[in-house]
Motif scaffolding. Sequence first.
Motif, PDB file in Angstrom:
ATOM      1  N   ALA A 286       0.825  -1.212   0.000  1.00 18.16           N
ATOM      2  CA  ALA A 286       0.000   0.000   0.000  1.00 18.16           C
ATOM      3  C   ALA A 286       0.858   1.261   0.000  1.00 18.16           C
ATOM      4  O   ALA A 286       0.505   2.261  -0.632  1.00 18.16           O
ATOM      5  CB  ALA A 286      -0.923  -0.004   1.214  1.00 18.16           C
ATOM      6  N   LYS A 287       1.977   1.221   0.701  1.00 20.13           N
ATOM      7  CA  LYS A 287       2.846   2.400   0.794  1.00 20.13           C
ATOM      8  C   LYS A 287       3.535   2.683  -0.545  1.00 20.13           C
ATOM      9  O   LYS A 287       3.601   3.829  -0.984  1.00 20.13           O
ATOM     10  CB  LYS A 287       3.890   2.178   1.889  1.00 20.13           C
ATOM     11  CG  LYS A 287       4.720   3.391   2.187  1.00 20.13           C
ATOM     12  CD  LYS A 287       5.676   3.138   3.326  1.00 20.13           C
ATOM     13  CE  LYS A 287       6.572   4.326   3.534  1.00 20.13           C
ATOM     14  NZ  LYS A 287       7.579   4.066   4.564  1.00 20.13           N
ATOM     15  N   SER A 288       4.068   1.636  -1.166  1.00 20.19           N
ATOM     16  CA  SER A 288       4.693   1.795  -2.489  1.00 20.19           C
ATOM     17  C   SER A 288       4.066   0.776  -3.437  1.00 20.19           C
ATOM     18  O   SER A 288       4.485  -0.384  -3.465  1.00 20.19           O
ATOM     19  CB  SER A 288       6.204   1.609  -2.400  1.00 20.19           C
ATOM     20  OG  SER A 288       6.525   0.330  -1.921  1.00 20.19           O
TER      21      SER A 288
END
Length: 111
Positions: free
Chosen positions: A52-54
């Motif tokens: 989700a972050k990258s």
Amino acid sequence: MSKLHIKKGDIVYVNTGEDKGKTGRVLKVFVEEQRAIVEGINMVTKHTKPNAKSPQGGRETKESSVHISNLNPIDPKSGKPTRIGRRRLDAKGDKKGKIVRYAKRSGEELK
């Protein structure tokens, strides 16, 4: 375990290794391992999966820990590496004073 000569927030000089001669701020200290993470020193590349972050994943560079024996605090007066001493500041009529760290090069107190 004895007290360490560096603390979080100190500006330190790197004595040995790939980053010899560089300075940086201590971000975190691991007391049990006697290691510290210093800003911009000992950079490593970590490969990450998509999350989700990258969403694309890829390569991420971040600081890795350095043994504290390879670090010396910077003297606030001269801006050069120094050794650390401890002294007790005696309050009036107080048997136990506050113990502070000081730079052996100039004698100035480290915050």
